[in-house]
Design a protein around this motif. Structure first.
Motif, mmCIF file in Angstrom:
data_model
loop_
_atom_site.group_PDB
_atom_site.id
_atom_site.type_symbol
_atom_site.label_atom_id
_atom_site.label_comp_id
_atom_site.label_asym_id
_atom_site.label_seq_id
_atom_site.Cartn_x
_atom_site.Cartn_y
_atom_site.Cartn_z
ATOM 1 N N TYR A 13 0.924 -1.261 -0.105
ATOM 2 C CA TYR A 13 -0.437 0.065 0.019
ATOM 3 C C TYR A 13 0.796 1.329 0.252
ATOM 4 N N SER A 14 0.570 1.885 -0.496
ATOM 5 C CA SER A 14 1.075 2.976 -1.043
ATOM 6 C C SER A 14 1.256 3.983 0.281
ATOM 7 N N ALA A 42 -0.216 0.787 -10.554
ATOM 8 C CA ALA A 42 -1.238 1.230 -9.464
ATOM 9 C C ALA A 42 -0.707 2.926 -8.607
ATOM 10 N N ASP A 43 -1.621 4.562 -8.780
ATOM 11 C CA ASP A 43 -1.094 5.040 -8.244
ATOM 12 C C ASP A 43 -1.333 4.675 -6.886
ATOM 13 N N SER A 44 -1.537 3.514 -6.445
ATOM 14 C CA SER A 44 -1.712 3.545 -4.867
ATOM 15 C C SER A 44 -1.128 2.121 -4.944
ATOM 16 N N ALA A 45 -0.028 2.127 -4.771
ATOM 17 C CA ALA A 45 0.459 0.522 -5.205
ATOM 18 C C ALA A 45 2.256 0.974 -5.157
ATOM 19 N N ILE A 46 2.377 0.669 -3.808
ATOM 20 C CA ILE A 46 4.545 0.545 -4.168
ATOM 21 C C ILE A 46 4.439 -0.530 -4.798
#
Lengths: 375, 375
Positions: B229-230, B277-281
């Motif tokens: 999770y980012s 995905a923008d929201s995943a490291i």
């Protein structure tokens, strides 16, 4: 769609039968994991749920005491929000009125969309079959909970009430909740409840009054330079400072140098893409990421369930899924994440207990509840 | 293939006719620019050159004084190195021997391959039609020079000599020269010559004894972390230091802190790709690039022509293409680069002068040479 995924859920209430019920729910969860659908495209998912929830109640049904002459039969009514790939299922108790308008209505929400991530679980039998789409946030589990909850709900219904199930699309950064509200999916709702699995101890429940999650926002940074020969960066002036690396490092100082210690902010980069040839400085590098900020919350993450709670009272809580020493990754948004099915019985009982409490009735006796889940 | 690209090159030697000749060569160059071919796939390019060079000599032909009875006709002989998509064209003068083995042979080389870059020239009529492939290093011009050189060569030939044209594939980091050597394309060659366009003043020639370019090498760095999770980077331990940005910045200190001031080294990153995905490291970020090192060279870049010069004597030189105040980008490997056709007459004359000098003859008189190109 696997045959296991849509096979019958008709069961009786004996404890071994619940074990079978949850085995079937796990099969359904695996089916959804294997066949993910991205934001606003959750149509096959929706159809499968409509089939499953409408045709597989836990039997035998019973109704709570109401004068028989006034009772209309229990009804499970599904309506599809086609415009947003969302699904609304109303579980009505028997009614003593000629219209269902104005019934007390408690809504439960589960999100259906996947992340645009390629799954890299090394040996999951039901790993995503689709590149660039995988349930790496456990929405497959959230949906399955709603399906199981629906099956149990149909076994016992309170007269003159409605339990509404909201199968929501596009939670991951695309505001499916806002679309559901626009589509009037929460019209007539009195209260709303939802949960998210989280990397806390299996079975632990986390919540507090007020906000429990963060404000999130997305960003995109494009680094545009003339580009040119890798060995002649001095001729492409803008690249002199190796800007991309500097920006990536400097982004971290926003949180560390600009936010008070008592508050929290996290900026992370999710994607970086640029360049085609090893030997050319690319003219464009594009990175995207998210920033979240809030103080003292159980989980620094964001959820669009908050849009529902701007409209009606309700509650959103976290349910831990991590077992000590297990090999499976439970970190949300990791490409090796998997939802922990062991949390399903607790989650079903929690939703049933909430429904009982908010409808002020006893849908299941304490003994029956214990047969569903005992810590 | 455009009709202009393969139309006849038959001309006489008058100056206006040369203008027409170079107009046709420019059309050929534009054709190749528009239809690029990647490494070891230069087959259409090769075929077009075989057609062009074999069928369009500058006329009238003449032979230098040899006893008529001993003379066999001028012959242009093309052989294709199919295994490597390379093309060898031998331009034989009339021979007084029964075999062509052992003739003095001077080779000229031009590379044919494109870079794996998507062209972004804003308004080039002949821009690459193929995404991810474009002549951003001017090899379209190098090939065209060889074609023009071949046409002029056939106009005048020295008895008992061979001028060999090497149309080479895969120069860009894939060692087409090594493949050409393996394919015996430089067997029997006495000397080799080649050039590269460079972002120096138009018409300037750059060279020096010994090495003139750099040693180049490629690298790939993969940053592998658990991902997640980012907003929870602390739970994916390896990401704590934001390693990618740190590596990008730190790479620059290799050159600045490890190489003596009198020497030079340049490390550049060509590509970075990771994340969906923008929201995943993301669990993997991959970057590739090149490192070059050498001291006091005209151009810090690398060329596989050096492999030829390990086998035979010869020379490689730079030819400047940049006009003062022009809008067109001439920086090699930029995605808005274009070869400057104005350098073609000079390049043809240079090759002809080299051939004359190394074969110790006069193929064209000084007046004729001046008609081809005058500074």
């Amino acid at each position: 769609m696997t045959s296991a995924g849509i096979s019958s859920f008709n069961t009786t209430m004996a404890a071994p039968v619940h074990a079978d019920m949850f085995t079937r729910l796990v099969a359904l969860r695996c089916h959804f994991h294997e066949h993910p659908e991205l934001r606003f495209q959750e149509t096959a998912t929706q159809t499968t749920f409509a089939l499953t929830s409408l045709t597989n109640p836990v039997s035998p049904r019973r109704t709570l005491p109401v004068a028989p002459a006034q009772v209309r039969p229990l009804l499970l009514f599904a309506s599809s929000c086609l415009s947003s790939a969302g699904l609304v299922v109303n579980v009505y108790g028997p009614t003593t009125t000629t219209t269902r308008d104005g019934l007390r209505c408690i809504a439960f929400c589960g999100d259906m969309d996947t992340l645009p991530i390629t799954e890299r679980n090394p040996s999951l039998a039901y790993a995503s079959r689709i590149g660039g789409a995988a349930h790496m946030c456990g929405h497959d589990g959230h949906m399955t909970l709603l399906a199981g909850f629906a099956c149990f709900l149909q076994r016992a219904a309170l007269a003159n009430t409605c339990v509404r199930l909201l199968f929501q699309p596009a939670e991951e950064g695309h505001f499916g909740a806002v679309q559901m509200i626009k589509d009037r999916c929460i019209d007539g709702v009195d209260e709303l409840y939802g949960y998210h699995n989280a990397p806390f101890s299996l079975g632990s429940v986390h919540d507090k009054p007020g906000a429990i999650m963060s404000h999130g926002s997305k960003f995109t940074i494009s680094v545009n330079v003339p580009g040119g020969y890798s060995s002649a960066p001095h001729q492409t002036a803008v690249t002199r400072s190796s800007p991309l690396g500097t920006i990536v490092v400097a982004l971290q100082s926003i949180a560390s140098r600009n936010v008070a210690a008592a508050e929290s902010a996290i900026i992370s980069i999710g994607t970086i893409h640029g360049g085609e040839a090893d030997s050319a400085i690319p003219s464009t590098m594009r990175m995207t990421g998210t920033g979240v900020s809030e103080a003292g919350l159980p989980l620094c993450a964001s959820e669009d369930f908050s849009y529902y709670l701007q409209q009606h009272p309700g509650c959103f809580f976290m349910l831990g899924t991590v077992e000590v020493g297990e090999a499976q990754n439970r970190q949300l948004h990791s490409d090796t994440f998997d939802f922990n099915d062991k949390v399903l019985p607790l989650a079903v009982r929690l939703f049933l207990e909430i429904a009982q409490h908010r409808l002020a009735c006893e849908l299941f006796s304490p003994v029956e509840m214990a047969a569903i889940y005992t810590p």
